[in-house]
Structures are given as C-alpha cells and as structure tokens.
Scaffold this active site. Structure first.
Site, PDB file in Angstrom:
ATOM      1  N   TYR A   1       0.821  -1.213   0.000  1.00 19.36           N
ATOM      2  CA  TYR A   1       0.000   0.000   0.000  1.00 19.36           C
ATOM      3  C   TYR A   1       0.857   1.267   0.000  1.00 19.36           C
ATOM      4  O   TYR A   1       1.779   1.422   0.800  1.00 19.36           O
ATOM      5  CB  TYR A   1      -0.913   0.029   1.233  1.00 19.36           C
ATOM      6  CG  TYR A   1      -1.694   1.320   1.354  1.00 19.36           C
ATOM      7  CD1 TYR A   1      -2.764   1.582   0.513  1.00 19.36           C
ATOM      8  CD2 TYR A   1      -1.319   2.305   2.276  1.00 19.36           C
ATOM      9  CE1 TYR A   1      -3.464   2.770   0.588  1.00 19.36           C
ATOM     10  CE2 TYR A   1      -2.013   3.503   2.366  1.00 19.36           C
ATOM     11  CZ  TYR A   1      -3.080   3.725   1.524  1.00 19.36           C
ATOM     12  OH  TYR A   1      -3.771   4.917   1.593  1.00 19.36           O
TER      13      TYR A   1
ATOM     14  N   HIS B   1      -3.516  16.197  -2.302  1.00 21.56           N
ATOM     15  CA  HIS B   1      -3.993  16.239  -0.923  1.00 21.56           C
ATOM     16  C   HIS B   1      -3.828  17.619  -0.276  1.00 21.56           C
ATOM     17  O   HIS B   1      -4.331  17.854   0.817  1.00 21.56           O
ATOM     18  CB  HIS B   1      -3.259  15.190  -0.083  1.00 21.56           C
ATOM     19  CG  HIS B   1      -3.726  13.783  -0.352  1.00 21.56           C
ATOM     20  ND1 HIS B   1      -3.937  13.292  -1.621  1.00 21.56           N
ATOM     21  CD2 HIS B   1      -4.025  12.755   0.486  1.00 21.56           C
ATOM     22  CE1 HIS B   1      -4.332  12.030  -1.549  1.00 21.56           C
ATOM     23  NE2 HIS B   1      -4.413  11.683  -0.279  1.00 21.56           N
TER      24      HIS B   1
ATOM     25  N   ASN C   1       1.258  11.266   6.220  1.00 26.20           N
ATOM     26  CA  ASN C   1       0.403  10.343   6.965  1.00 26.20           C
ATOM     27  C   ASN C   1       0.831  10.369   8.430  1.00 26.20           C
ATOM     28  O   ASN C   1       1.783   9.719   8.824  1.00 26.20           O
ATOM     29  CB  ASN C   1       0.548   8.939   6.365  1.00 26.20           C
ATOM     30  CG  ASN C   1      -0.708   8.118   6.515  1.00 26.20           C
ATOM     31  OD1 ASN C   1      -0.648   6.941   6.799  1.00 26.20           O
ATOM     32  ND2 ASN C   1      -1.861   8.729   6.332  1.00 26.20           N
TER      33      ASN C   1
ATOM     34  N   TYR D   1     -19.245  29.393  46.377  1.00 25.83           N
ATOM     35  CA  TYR D   1     -18.470  28.285  45.820  1.00 25.83           C
ATOM     36  C   TYR D   1     -17.280  28.750  44.990  1.00 25.83           C
ATOM     37  O   TYR D   1     -16.236  28.102  44.952  1.00 25.83           O
ATOM     38  CB  TYR D   1     -19.360  27.401  44.945  1.00 25.83           C
ATOM     39  CG  TYR D   1     -20.382  26.577  45.676  1.00 25.83           C
ATOM     40  CD1 TYR D   1     -20.516  26.629  47.068  1.00 25.83           C
ATOM     41  CD2 TYR D   1     -21.227  25.729  44.975  1.00 25.83           C
ATOM     42  CE1 TYR D   1     -21.459  25.871  47.730  1.00 25.83           C
ATOM     43  CE2 TYR D   1     -22.184  24.953  45.625  1.00 25.83           C
ATOM     44  CZ  TYR D   1     -22.295  25.036  47.012  1.00 25.83           C
ATOM     45  OH  TYR D   1     -23.233  24.277  47.647  1.00 25.83           O
TER      46      TYR D   1
ATOM     47  N   ARG E   1     -14.805  29.296  47.718  1.00 25.43           N
ATOM     48  CA  ARG E   1     -14.628  28.173  48.641  1.00 25.43           C
ATOM     49  C   ARG E   1     -14.138  26.919  47.928  1.00 25.43           C
ATOM     50  O   ARG E   1     -13.407  26.109  48.502  1.00 25.43           O
ATOM     51  CB  ARG E   1     -15.959  27.890  49.332  1.00 25.43           C
ATOM     52  CG  ARG E   1     -15.821  27.061  50.578  1.00 25.43           C
ATOM     53  CD  ARG E   1     -17.119  26.543  51.153  1.00 25.43           C
ATOM     54  NE  ARG E   1     -18.314  27.291  50.846  1.00 25.43           N
ATOM     55  CZ  ARG E   1     -19.538  26.791  51.001  1.00 25.43           C
ATOM     56  NH1 ARG E   1     -19.690  25.543  51.428  1.00 25.43           N
ATOM     57  NH2 ARG E   1     -20.604  27.513  50.716  1.00 25.43           N
TER      58      ARG E   1
ATOM     59  N   PHE F   1      -2.310   6.133  12.274  1.00 22.56           N
ATOM     60  CA  PHE F   1      -2.611   7.518  11.914  1.00 22.56           C
ATOM     61  C   PHE F   1      -3.919   8.011  12.538  1.00 22.56           C
ATOM     62  O   PHE F   1      -4.224   9.200  12.485  1.00 22.56           O
ATOM     63  CB  PHE F   1      -2.747   7.642  10.384  1.00 22.56           C
ATOM     64  CG  PHE F   1      -3.673   6.607   9.800  1.00 22.56           C
ATOM     65  CD1 PHE F   1      -5.038   6.654  10.019  1.00 22.56           C
ATOM     66  CD2 PHE F   1      -3.168   5.557   9.055  1.00 22.56           C
ATOM     67  CE1 PHE F   1      -5.893   5.695   9.504  1.00 22.56           C
ATOM     68  CE2 PHE F   1      -4.017   4.588   8.522  1.00 22.56           C
ATOM     69  CZ  PHE F   1      -5.386   4.655   8.758  1.00 22.56           C
TER      70      PHE F   1
ATOM     71  N   GLU G   1     -12.390   4.806   4.258  1.00 21.21           N
ATOM     72  CA  GLU G   1     -12.000   5.442   5.520  1.00 21.21           C
ATOM     73  C   GLU G   1     -13.297   5.872   6.215  1.00 21.21           C
ATOM     74  O   GLU G   1     -13.722   7.024   6.137  1.00 21.21           O
ATOM     75  CB  GLU G   1     -11.057   6.612   5.234  1.00 21.21           C
ATOM     76  CG  GLU G   1      -9.793   6.112   4.543  1.00 21.21           C
ATOM     77  CD  GLU G   1      -8.959   7.215   3.893  1.00 21.21           C
ATOM     78  OE1 GLU G   1      -9.323   8.391   4.036  1.00 21.21           O
ATOM     79  OE2 GLU G   1      -7.952   6.870   3.251  1.00 21.21           O
TER      80      GLU G   1
END
Length: 501
Positions: A52, A82, A194, A277, A280, A326, A411
C-alpha cells in the site's frame, strides 16, 4: 540543540523549539534505522511487490497497482492532490512544531523516508522557513493529510512559505535559505503526510499555554480572595487530606502560600460563615483541572514519540504492515478533555469577576467605579467575560463524537482530532482574556481595600498587573488593557516561586 531519535522528545524540548528557537538535528544513532527502513522500500519497488502506498494507489485506490517506473510520480501527485486545506493559515509556532514533530516521527525509523528528505525537513525547520498551511480540512484519520501536504509542498519546491517575514513561493524560500528541493522517492510522500502532527502540534501548544494558565488562575484567585475578604479556613490541609486528590491538595497549598501574611483575609464567622463556591471550591475545581492537564500531558508525550504513518516498515523482519496508527482518536479525546477543563477555569473565574463588581455581593463601590453612577467602572468587563465563557461552552462540545466517512467509505471512521485541537486552543485563548479581566478587577478592588494590606506574594502579583494595566481613575476603553494583559500573562514568567520569594 534538540537531538531527535523518535523516542525521547520531551514537551520541554518542544517548548524550547517554539519559544527559544532551539535548533534540532537527527541523533547519530537514529540514522542506521532510518537507512535500513529505506532499504526495505527500495527492495519492494525493485521486486515489484504489492504494498500500500508504495506500489498501489491510496485510500479507495489501494487495490490499484502502480508500475515501478511511476513510483516517484505517484508521490508527487499525492502531495499535490492532498494539499487542499482552506481557511486562515496556522500560526508560525504551530507550523514549526509540526516540522519538529514530523521529523521526530520519521527519525523513529519505521517510515521508509530517505536520509536526504529527512535532512531537508530538519534544515527547513532550522532555517526558519514556515510552510503556509491553511487551518481547516483535516478529518484526523489517515493522518492530518491536508495540512501535512501543505507542509510538504515547499520541500519539493512548491506551495508557499514564510521566510524572514516575507510570504514566498516554496522554491524561492528554499533558495534564499541556501537549500534545494528534493525529488520524492517511493513511499516518501506518504511518509511525510500520513501522521497526526497537525492536531498534536496544535495540542502541544494549547497544553503548554493551559499549563501556565492554570498556575496563573491560582495566583489571581488568591488576589480576588483578599479583595473580597475571603475565608482561609477552607484551604487548610486537614480539609483536603480527607479527600486525597493530590491536585486538590496542591492547589489549596498554593493558595495558602500566596495568602501568607495577608491582613485582608478572614476566618469563619469573622465576617460571614461561608464564602460562595467560586471562592470556597477553588481547590476542588482548579485541582480537577490539574487532573485533566496530567491526562493530556501523558497522551501528548506518547504521541510526539510515536510512528503514526501507514504503512509502517519493520526492518528487522522486512515486514511492511498497513495499519491504523494515523487514527487521531487518543489526541481527539485528549483535546476535547483539555477544552472542557480549561473552560471551567474561565467559568469559575467569571463568577469571581461577578462577585468583585456586583454591589449586591460585596461591600466595594458598585462595579469598582471611581464615581458610581457617573462612571460605569468595570461593569462591562463582566459582560465580556460572560461572552467569552459562553463561547467556550459552545467550543467545548466534543468534536471527537463526530465522524464522517471518506474515500468512498474505505475510511469510514475518523477522529476529528484536529478540530478538537483547534477548539481547545480557542478555549485557551478565550480563557486567558477572562483571567486577565479577573486580574484587572481584583487589582482595582485590592487597591480600594489597601494594597499595603495584601500578602507579600499577592502584592508582587499586583505589581506585575500594574506594569501592564494602570488603575482605573476615570472611565476608559478597557479593550486594550485586557488584550495586553492576556498577552503578557501568556509570555511573562509570573511563577508562583517568583511571587512567593
């Protein structure tokens, strides 16, 4: 010099690279693993094995075989296609951190990068070249593909980068720095893009700023306690010993240390039996935030020393495993948790601001005004704090619960970790402004009470605040004061040790 080997980088070293511009290099002992890993890739290409991203396409194209003669072309097409992120550019410090973290991941020796490409990546960092990376477009699985592609473009002489304050084409930025682009070999484009370095870089900086913010919150809260004549019994060690969270005890001890020597604080029954609060419960709330920070720190430290690309090359066995390191889920959860924790620092701070300015909740001049009625004083600073806190609540909605399938459903589950990191960073930025508003109001109220009555440590803190923001003697726009103090709080060393010295 920060020496990278993929397994020993610390958050403190990352801070040195960001804030002190410390340079980096690959540790000598790492080069053997890097070169052996690369040899495995070269052998795969030579033998025509189906692996791959080396001899196949990407994502849904993982079953499309690429002939060896197109291996280099495949990688440059990957980077170009990309690189489609959008939005405002990431800050330069974030990009520098991305460069450092990516170099460290590659130095681990499981990515198949060539020595020349990795060296150029480090040289770009050390030369001060900052690739221009749009901030939106990562799903946080299959790595931070879009942002890391923009980071990689200048390495091949494309894209854009900042160099010495000027926005330049990537090739020109390299030329001016005396560097030359590389031609990517098989697997190298994938090795560069990646990974989880965008979300992790944003996350590391957000964490470092949040760590400082949490300490400042303890100090500023102490000044507020004095301004409101707060009760100190609640910080006594016995109360926190019986609910033994270490962080809660730590915060209570810090508050007591800051208040040592004060003549403004009170004890139970002296003025009132209990405080609200927001005074405190400071140890319980701020202490819980410290627990969040501890969790986030642990996850970031693991991530910055991890191999997060795909496939991974194991030189000892010669095996190449196409897995899922990844996937940004660990960082997505950590960033959502960080955002929630820091949002609570701002939330409880805003409630203390309200107690400082609301005449129904204290015995100070209404809204700390120099001339109540004619002048509004600090009235609208609380509005601003409330607006920021409300915005934080929206930003604190967890991004990690979302997922959108991509690459034709190959994916089909993603982390949204980069969105989570960006949201956490925005919450941290907002919270600095809320803390700055509390500091300004507490300083004003403390001076009305009498600065000479403050504890030595809080008197020093008052001096730090006054070095940036003068007292309010007549109504003025407070916008610049808030922004300047928030910036100073991010960058100045106002350590507890210094204040209590």
């Amino acid at each position: 010099m920060i020496r990278l080997d993929g397994g020993s980088l610390t958050l403190e070293q990352v801070a040195q690279a960001i804030y002190s511009r410390e340079k980096a290099e690959i540790r000598d002992g790492a080069w053997g693993r890097i070169n052996t890993s690369r040899a495995v890739i070269d052998s795969i290409v030579k033998q025509g094995q189906k692996v791959y991203g080396v001899t196949t396409g990407f994502g849904k194209f993982s079953d499309t075989v690429i002939p060896p003669q197109d291996a280099e072309k495949l990688q440059i097409h990957l980077i170009r296609s990309h690189a489609c992120a959008v939005g405002e550019p990431l800050p330069p410090d974030t990009v520098r951190t991305m460069l450092l973290l990516r170099a460290n991941a590659l130095a681990k020796g499981y990515s198949g990068i060539t020595a020349g490409t990795l060296k150029l990546l480090v040289d770009v960092l050390n030369a001060g070249i900052v690739p221009l990376i749009p901030s939106q477009g990562s799903l946080g699985a299959s790595g931070d593909l879009a942002p890391l592609s923009h980071l990689a473009l200048p390495l091949v002489g494309e894209g854009e980068a900042l160099y010495q304050g000027e926005r330049l084409p990537g090739a020109e930025a390299l030329r001016r720095a005396g560097l030359k682009p590389v031609t990517l070999k098989a697997k190298e484009g994938l090795a560069l893009i990646n990974g989880t370095q965008a979300m992790t870089a944003i996350g590391v900086i957000a964490y470092l700023e949040a760590e400082r913010l949490a300490l400042l919150a303890d100090s500023i809260a102490a000044l507020t306690i004095e301004a409101l004549r707060g009760i100190t019994d609640v910080f006594a060690a016995d109360s926190h010993r019986v609910r033994p969270y270490p962080e809660q005890r730590l915060v209570a001890g810090r508050i007591l240390g800051m208040l040592k020597g004060s003549s403004l604080t009170t004890v139970q029954g002296e003025i009132r039996t209990q405080d609200a609060y927001s005074l405190r419960c400071i140890p319980q709330v701020h202490g819980a935030v410290q627990q969040v920070l501890g969790y986030v720190r642990e996850k970031l430290l693991i991530e910055i020393n991890s191999a997060t690309d795909n496939p991974l090359v194991f030189p000892d066995s010669g095996q190449v495993i196409s897995g899922g390191n990844f996937h940004g889920q660990p960082i997505a959860f950590a960033m959502d948790f960080l955002g929630i924790g820091v949002a609570e620092i701002a939330s409880i701070s805003e409630r203390r601001i309200e107690r400082l300015v609301n005449p129904q909740l204290n015995d100070l001049p209404a809204f700390l005004s120099p001339d109540p009625g004619l002048q509004s004083g600090m009235m609208i600073t609380q509005y601003t704090a409330a607006s920021l806190v409300s915005e934080n609540k929206t930003l604190a909605h967890p991004a990690s619960v979302d997922s959108i399938p991509s690459s034709a459903n190959q994916e089909d589950h993603v982390s949204m970790g980069t969105t989570a990191a960006r949201q956490a960073a925005a919450i941290v930025g907002n919270s600095y402004k809320v803390l700055a508003i509390e500091a300004i109001c507490a300083a004003q109220a403390a001076e009305i009470r009498g600065a000479e009555r403050l504890a030595p440590a809080t008197r020093r803190l008052l001096g730090r605040i006054r070095s940036v923001v003068p007292p309010l003697t007549e109504d003025r726009s407070m916008s610049g004061d808030i922004e300047r103090l928030a910036h100073r709080m991010k960058t100045a060393d106002w350590s507890l040790e210094d204040l209590q010295a």
